[in-house]
Design an enzyme around this catalytic site. Structure first.
Site, PDB file in Angstrom:
ATOM      1  N   LYS A  25      40.697  38.928  28.172  1.00 29.13           N
ATOM      2  CA  LYS A  25      41.942  38.774  28.642  1.00 29.13           C
ATOM      3  C   LYS A  25      42.078  38.323  30.288  1.00 29.13           C
ATOM      4  CE  LYS A  25      42.787  42.739  31.285  1.00 29.13           C
ATOM      5  NZ  LYS A  25      43.139  42.460  32.888  1.00 29.13           N
ATOM      6  N   ASN A  26      41.034  38.306  30.954  1.00 27.60           N
ATOM      7  CA  ASN A  26      41.101  37.905  32.431  1.00 27.60           C
ATOM      8  C   ASN A  26      41.039  36.200  32.573  1.00 27.60           C
ATOM      9  OD1 ASN A  26      41.832  40.218  33.468  1.00 27.60           O
ATOM     10  ND2 ASN A  26      39.940  40.774  34.088  1.00 27.60           N
ATOM     11  N   CYS A 119      48.433  49.111  42.688  1.00 28.08           N
ATOM     12  CA  CYS A 119      47.980  49.735  41.675  1.00 28.08           C
ATOM     13  C   CYS A 119      47.500  51.044  41.627  1.00 28.08           C
ATOM     14  CB  CYS A 119      46.954  48.626  40.906  1.00 28.08           C
ATOM     15  SG  CYS A 119      45.116  48.819  41.790  1.00 28.08           S
ATOM     16  N   ARG A 124      46.806  45.929  46.539  1.00 28.68           N
ATOM     17  CA  ARG A 124      46.043  44.734  46.402  1.00 28.68           C
ATOM     18  C   ARG A 124      47.055  43.775  46.925  1.00 28.68           C
ATOM     19  NH1 ARG A 124      44.552  45.620  40.322  1.00 28.68           N
ATOM     20  NH2 ARG A 124      43.435  43.361  40.638  1.00 28.68           N
ATOM     21  N   PRO A 125      46.759  43.347  47.916  1.00 30.34           N
ATOM     22  CA  PRO A 125      47.518  41.978  48.704  1.00 30.34           C
ATOM     23  C   PRO A 125      47.458  40.639  47.993  1.00 30.34           C
ATOM     24  CG  PRO A 125      45.492  42.520  49.962  1.00 30.34           C
ATOM     25  CD  PRO A 125      45.357  43.581  48.828  1.00 30.34           C
ATOM     26  N   ASP A 309      34.720  45.895  37.264  1.00 27.56           N
ATOM     27  CA  ASP A 309      35.451  46.572  36.203  1.00 27.56           C
ATOM     28  C   ASP A 309      34.539  47.094  35.203  1.00 27.56           C
ATOM     29  OD1 ASP A 309      37.409  43.377  36.004  1.00 27.56           O
ATOM     30  OD2 ASP A 309      37.582  45.082  37.091  1.00 27.56           O
ATOM     31  N   ILE A 331      34.361  45.944  46.239  1.00 30.56           N
ATOM     32  CA  ILE A 331      35.699  45.109  45.784  1.00 30.56           C
ATOM     33  C   ILE A 331      36.767  45.929  46.274  1.00 30.56           C
ATOM     34  CG2 ILE A 331      36.756  43.640  44.227  1.00 30.56           C
ATOM     35  CD1 ILE A 331      34.079  42.595  44.619  1.00 30.56           C
ATOM     36  N   ARG A 401      46.189  47.643  27.300  1.00 29.50           N
ATOM     37  CA  ARG A 401      46.357  46.177  28.091  1.00 29.50           C
ATOM     38  C   ARG A 401      45.460  45.435  27.923  1.00 29.50           C
ATOM     39  NH1 ARG A 401      48.195  47.246  34.149  1.00 29.50           N
ATOM     40  NH2 ARG A 401      48.078  45.165  34.042  1.00 29.50           N
TER      41      ARG A 401
HETATM   42  C1  EPZ Z   1      40.697  39.974  39.110  1.00 30.36           C
HETATM   43  O1  EPZ Z   1      41.551  40.720  39.759  1.00 30.36           O
HETATM   44  C2  EPZ Z   1      40.772  40.899  37.927  1.00 30.36           C
HETATM   45  N1  EPZ Z   1      41.958  40.518  37.117  1.00 30.36           N
HETATM   46  C3  EPZ Z   1      40.217  42.408  38.047  1.00 30.36           C
HETATM   47  O2  EPZ Z   1      40.178  43.025  36.789  1.00 30.36           O
HETATM   48  C4  EPZ Z   1      39.056  42.368  38.542  1.00 30.36           C
HETATM   49  O3  EPZ Z   1      38.773  43.632  39.326  1.00 30.36           O
HETATM   50  C5  EPZ Z   1      38.924  41.568  39.985  1.00 30.36           C
HETATM   51  O4  EPZ Z   1      39.237  40.184  39.717  1.00 30.36           O
HETATM   52  C6  EPZ Z   1      37.608  41.381  40.580  1.00 30.36           C
HETATM   53  O5  EPZ Z   1      36.857  41.314  39.819  1.00 30.36           O
HETATM   54  C7  EPZ Z   1      42.296  39.813  36.456  1.00 30.36           C
HETATM   55  O6  EPZ Z   1      41.618  38.611  36.261  1.00 30.36           O
HETATM   56  C8  EPZ Z   1      43.666  39.632  35.953  1.00 30.36           C
HETATM   57  P1  EPZ Z   1      40.485  39.507  43.428  1.00 30.36           P
HETATM   58  P2  EPZ Z   1      42.311  39.991  41.303  1.00 30.36           P
HETATM   59  O7  EPZ Z   1      41.755  38.667  44.016  1.00 30.36           O
HETATM   60  O8  EPZ Z   1      42.225  38.427  40.944  1.00 30.36           O
HETATM   61  C9  EPZ Z   1      41.055  40.980  47.947  1.00 30.36           C
HETATM   62  C10 EPZ Z   1      40.843  44.289  35.055  1.00 30.36           C
HETATM   63  O9  EPZ Z   1      40.429  45.587  35.021  1.00 30.36           O
HETATM   64  N2  EPZ Z   1      42.138  40.041  47.899  1.00 30.36           N
HETATM   65  O10 EPZ Z   1      39.387  38.775  43.060  1.00 30.36           O
HETATM   66  O11 EPZ Z   1      43.553  40.625  41.790  1.00 30.36           O
HETATM   67  C11 EPZ Z   1      41.346  41.968  46.841  1.00 30.36           C
HETATM   68  O12 EPZ Z   1      42.172  43.430  47.523  1.00 30.36           O
HETATM   69  C12 EPZ Z   1      41.227  43.859  36.468  1.00 30.36           C
HETATM   70  O13 EPZ Z   1      40.825  43.541  34.013  1.00 30.36           O
HETATM   71  C13 EPZ Z   1      42.912  39.909  49.213  1.00 30.36           C
HETATM   72  O14 EPZ Z   1      42.595  40.560  50.170  1.00 30.36           O
HETATM   73  O15 EPZ Z   1      40.951  40.472  42.196  1.00 30.36           O
HETATM   74  C14 EPZ Z   1      39.953  42.542  46.456  1.00 30.36           C
HETATM   75  O16 EPZ Z   1      39.535  43.368  47.329  1.00 30.36           O
HETATM   76  C15 EPZ Z   1      41.450  45.072  37.224  1.00 30.36           C
HETATM   77  N3  EPZ Z   1      44.106  38.999  49.192  1.00 30.36           N
HETATM   78  C16 EPZ Z   1      39.158  41.324  46.601  1.00 30.36           C
HETATM   79  O17 EPZ Z   1      40.068  40.459  47.425  1.00 30.36           O
HETATM   80  C17 EPZ Z   1      44.576  38.421  48.085  1.00 30.36           C
HETATM   81  O18 EPZ Z   1      45.086  37.788  48.171  1.00 30.36           O
HETATM   82  C18 EPZ Z   1      39.097  40.582  45.275  1.00 30.36           C
HETATM   83  O19 EPZ Z   1      40.415  40.513  44.471  1.00 30.36           O
HETATM   84  C19 EPZ Z   1      43.834  38.622  47.051  1.00 30.36           C
HETATM   85  C20 EPZ Z   1      42.729  39.467  46.892  1.00 30.36           C
END
Ligand code: EPZ
Length: 425
Positions: A25-26, A119, A124-125, A309, A331, A401
């Site tokens: 998916k991701n 969420c 989740r900024p 995850d 994370i 999903r």
């Molecule tokens: C991806 O989310 C995945 N989703 C998530 O999987 C996964 O948990 C996550 O990466 C971490 O591995 C998809 O690929 C669609 P990040 P993403 O940006 O991209 C902070 C699932 O279950 N951050 O790597 O949203 C954030 O808050 C889902 O399949 C900021 O601060 O994650 C987090 O603490 C759930 N500002 C960290 O970075 C930003 O602009 C990592 O988030 C973006 C992120």
């Protein structure tokens, strides 16, 4: 009256047999979104049949990207005129909708994308996504819940983008925005999750010179036009990890096929710590669980660290362990909505900040539980595989999903599991 699905699971002894893993998916989400950048039809293979993929295709269709699915292949056509608005009603269903921001700015020169909002487990900024677009020269503001962005005259310009935090989403968005920007872009502290590498490999195969794939520094030279090539989505490492946890918790013997063992090193190490026998082939992993599982400690981290995850599913395993396990999520420090539901099944889990301390209990017992998000629902099903009596998991729309036909795959290896329709709240 609302009719919704629930999943009923009964403990039914060790799982045995083979499970084939679906596309990720991701990995599929950013690659399908990249279609916005192409003026010719794009073919993507091994695309899983999931709610999130349908949500994305609906959003792309609203933007003017037509798509046709033939089995696991999706052909996307963005050759016509495109609109630039991603409305709240679609974006609220799936945070990854924010991926349209970069390609819309690159292709259309403007974008109006609803902020995804939080969420189940907290804020989740998307500040890093916005920062990246601004670095490429876009003017970005947040207005009435929407990210409103405009490219500079002449289009986006290459730049150096340095991420304070490693972000899968922001790295993907920046990649999607800069491959057709003027000049060279450097991404520093880029995420190196396999899903990010796969997007970079796809864009490189379509003609964008990208150096450093798989490292935290990517150099991208923008091109005027991408030339589509058919591309397969990589296997889903989290789906594979979930089935391995199911084998471990039942003391079973599962061969998980069509996966990438090299994407799961941290998970396999933890399963070995828990006493599992793990054998890996080129595209398969055999897991033989031993009961009770040994206790283990996990601290989640960006790839190649332990994936957040998989935290919930491994908590289900730890809940029947032979000692105290500690699971720390760095994370998402508040990704623990599954704890209360596992406790309903008889687990002994207490939170100390962003660490869950899991103490051994004699066994779990079936109960009515509620899924709050995708991986939490997977953890409840995994726990239900060993709980005495029946576990009734409601709100399973979360599981659809991200897991393709999970109950069918589990039933094929001996699980007692079925999906039922019932009146909703
Ligand atoms: C991806 O989310 C995945 N989703 C998530 O999987 C996964 O948990 C996550 O990466 C971490 O591995 C998809 O690929 C669609 P990040 P993403 O940006 O991209 C902070 C699932 O279950 N951050 O790597 O949203 C954030 O808050 C889902 O399949 C900021 O601060 O994650 C987090 O603490 C759930 N500002 C960290 O970075 C930003 O602009 C990592 O988030 C973006 C992120």
């Amino acid at each position: 009256m609302v009719v919704i699905d629930a999943i009923l699971v009964k403990g039914n002894g060790p799982l045995r047999g083979e499970v084939a893993i679906s596309g990720s998916k991701n990995a599929a989400l950013p690659i399908l979104t990249a279609a916005i950048l192409f003026r010719d039809p794009v073919s993507i293979d091994n695309v899983p049949e999931l709610r999130d993929i349908t949500t994305l295709l609906n959003l792309l269709s609203l933007l003017g990207v037509r798509s046709v699915r033939r089995g696991k292949r999706i052909v996307l056509d963005a050759s016509g005129p495109l609109s630039h608005e991603a409305p709240y009603d679609l974006v609220r269903k799936m945070r990854a909708s924010i991926y349209v921001l970069g390609p819309l700015l690159a292709r259309v020169g403007e974008a109006r994308v609803s902020l995804p909002g939080g969420c189940a487990w907290g804020p989740r900024p998307v500040d890093l996504h916005i920062m990246a677009m601004e670095k490429l020269g876009a003017e970005v503001s947040v207005d009435h819940g929407y990210v409103v962005a405009k490219s500079p005259p002449g289009g986006l310009r290459g730049a150096t983008i340095s991420f304070g935090t490693s972000s899968v989403g922001a790295t993907c968005n920046a990649l999607l925005a800069c491959v057709t920007a003027k000049g060279e872009t450097t991404l520093e502290n880029a995420a190196i999750e396999p899903e990010v590498d796969s997007l970079a490999e796809f864009l490189a195969a379509c003609g964008a010179p990208i150096d450093g794939i798989g490292t935290r520094t990517l150099h991208v030279r923008g091109v005027d036009r991408l030339r589509p090539v058919p591309f397969p989505v990589i296997p889903d490492r989290i789906e594979a990890g979930t089935f391995l946890a199911a084998a471990a918790i039942t003391g079973g013997d599962l061969n998980v096929t069509g996966c990438r063992p090299d994407h799961l090193d941290a998970v396999l190490q933890t399963l070995r710590d828990a006493g599992c026998e793990i054998e890996t082939g080129k595209n398969s992993i055999r897991c033989r669980g031993s009961l009770p599982p040994k206790s283990f400690d996990i601290t989640t981290a960006p790839y190649p660290g332990f994936p957040t995850d998989m935290q919930a599913q491994m908590m289900a395993l730890a809940s029947i362990g032979d000692g105290v396990s500690r699971l720390t999520d760095t994370i998402y420090t508040d990704r623990f909505t599954h704890v209360a539901e596992l406790v309903r099944l008889g687990a002994d889990v207490r939170l100390e900040g962003n660490t869950a301390v899991v103490r051994p209990v004699g066994g779990l017992s079936g109960a009515r539980v509620m899924a709050s998000d995708l991986r939490a629902s997977a953890a409840l099903i995994v726990a239900g595989l060993v709980a005495k009596g029946q576990t009734h998991v409601s709100r399973v729309y979360h599981i659809d999903r991200g897991y393709e036909r999970i109950e069918e795959k589990l039933r094929n290896v001996g699980a007692s599991i079925e999906r039922v329709r019932e009146e909703g709240p």
